[in-house]
Write a protein that holds these residues in place. Structure first.
Motif: not given
Lengths: 270, 270
Positions: B103, B186, B213
């Motif tokens: 990620g 993220i 991710s």
């Protein structure tokens, strides 16, 4: 250990939710000392096997007995459902009360508990059918309608008690009862009393008894202590123990208890 | 155990969330066989000590190695944060990838990852500062702004992905970024890809890279297998193991995977 009226009341839960019981006991019995244990290292109990829950509950019972408590309140629905009998046996002469029995008795004795009773709880409590069994044992003619509300515990722990998300969540869950005729609703989880006002508003004009099992068990405890002549006077201390993360417990405690906490101590059980 | 291109990819998580990684791997590498392990008896990991998480993660690593996997994907942010190095050591020649590294790399290599990167995750992941460390190690000049979103996991498990409660919850959490200039966010929890569309809508006209991710680690796995010439052809099987409650896992799996699951097997680790 020899207990007398000055001994503490022991209250325990898998985590922090049982503090709503502690709060209700403080309100009903302000002169009593309380020892609270939250098993924060091993929460949640609902996803564990009955055997594991029983082992944990007996460890906590031993801990409370070692502190010389004069009464034990099981402030955890999962433990009430699966380990009550073992705890009663382990506690010997010390009386043991549990939230399911107290909540059931309160619902059945109320005006609304004649035909249909609603129960809301965690997925584990609903799946265990513990309230259904407890109600049916006392009055087989009452219909029990259960609804799991898995989001309420995380909402309570996030502190979202009456914001738009909490209201919309409760609206979604409680609309399940629209097609029923319940006039009594048991809050079958020790976190849920935090939402009592919003729940009452959700039912709007409908007359409904909202059974707060924290209040019910506190009232049962008051009567029991009176019966046993074990009432304290001049106490009023609250001592808290957890198995992990005392700081997080302290941060959340105020919300559940309506006041701040002193030191929280760590205990490792095994 | 000797591994070759026909061997499976091992993926594990503390519970069900890692299935979003399995889904991304199936999309990126449809010819690969996958062995998934979810530690449903011991979930959640985020509230456990680092030492305990490391022990659990190494037990699962042993299990996957005993199944002859050719690669291990750590699909759990808590394990990625606290046990990655130990797993790499235990796995020897078998490559190990983790969601945090993948990620981070994806965020930093994107257009939006130059000045400020936002991270959303569970309370445990945010408190661990694992993404902050991972980003700073690669580019100390980037500012990382974290926001814990504790309600998203229970919402996902309740199946409330894009109803009014989910939208309002995301609106509340993401408004934290209103005063920032992040252009990259993220999704630091394997449950969060389920909310990707709602999150994108929440940022409205703002140009923002949403770093999933699960997709990032799947892409890293694809490149790694290519580099090692370990790509499979003619596979495509998904085998699932859990440590408890296979039925609940199966019920939830479809939501995370976008398709139904076959049998889920129970394994007891210790």
């Amino acid at each position: 250990m020899k207990t007398d009226s000055s001994s503490s009341i022991g209250i325990f839960d898998s985590g922090i939710g049982g503090l709503t019981v502690a709060k209700a006991v403080i309100e009903a019995l302000p002169e009593e000392n309380i020892i609270y244990f939250g098993d924060t290292a091993r929460v949640p109990y609902g996803i564990k096997s009955e055997e594991t829950v029983r082992n944990y509950a007996l460890q906590i019972t031993d801990f409370l007995l070692s502190k010389g408590v004069k009464m034990i309140l099981i402030a955890c629905n999962t433990v009430s459902a699966s380990a009550k009998d073992e705890i009663i046996k382990a506690a010997g002469d010390i009386p043991v009360l549990d939230v399911i029995t107290s909540g059931t008795d309160a619902a059945l004795s109320g005006e609304g508990g004649k035909d249909q009773i609603g129960v809301i709880g965690t997925l584990a409590t609903v799946n265990s059918k513990a309230y259904v069994r407890s109600i049916k044992e006392r009055n087989n003619g009452v219909e029990v309608i259960q609804q799991a509300c898995p989001l309420l515990v995380p909402l309570a722990e996030e502190g979202w008690i009456d914001n738009v998300v909490a209201r919309q969540t409760l609206h979604t869950y409680l609309s399940y009862f629209d097609e029923t005729n319940i006039r009594s609703l048991i809050l079958g989880c020790t976190h849920y009393p935090l939402f009592k006002d919003v729940i009452a508003q959700e039912f709007g004009g409908k007359k409904i008894d909202i059974i707060d099992s924290a209040e019910s068990i506190a009232e049962t405890a008051r009567l029991k202590l009176k019966e046993l002549r074990l009432e304290n006077s001049g106490g009023g201390k609250l001592e808290c123990y957890v198995s992990d993360r005392p700081q997080r417990f302290q941060e959340l405690a105020e919300r559940f208890l309506g006041r701040s906490l002193g030191d929280v101590q760590i205990v490792t059980l095994s």
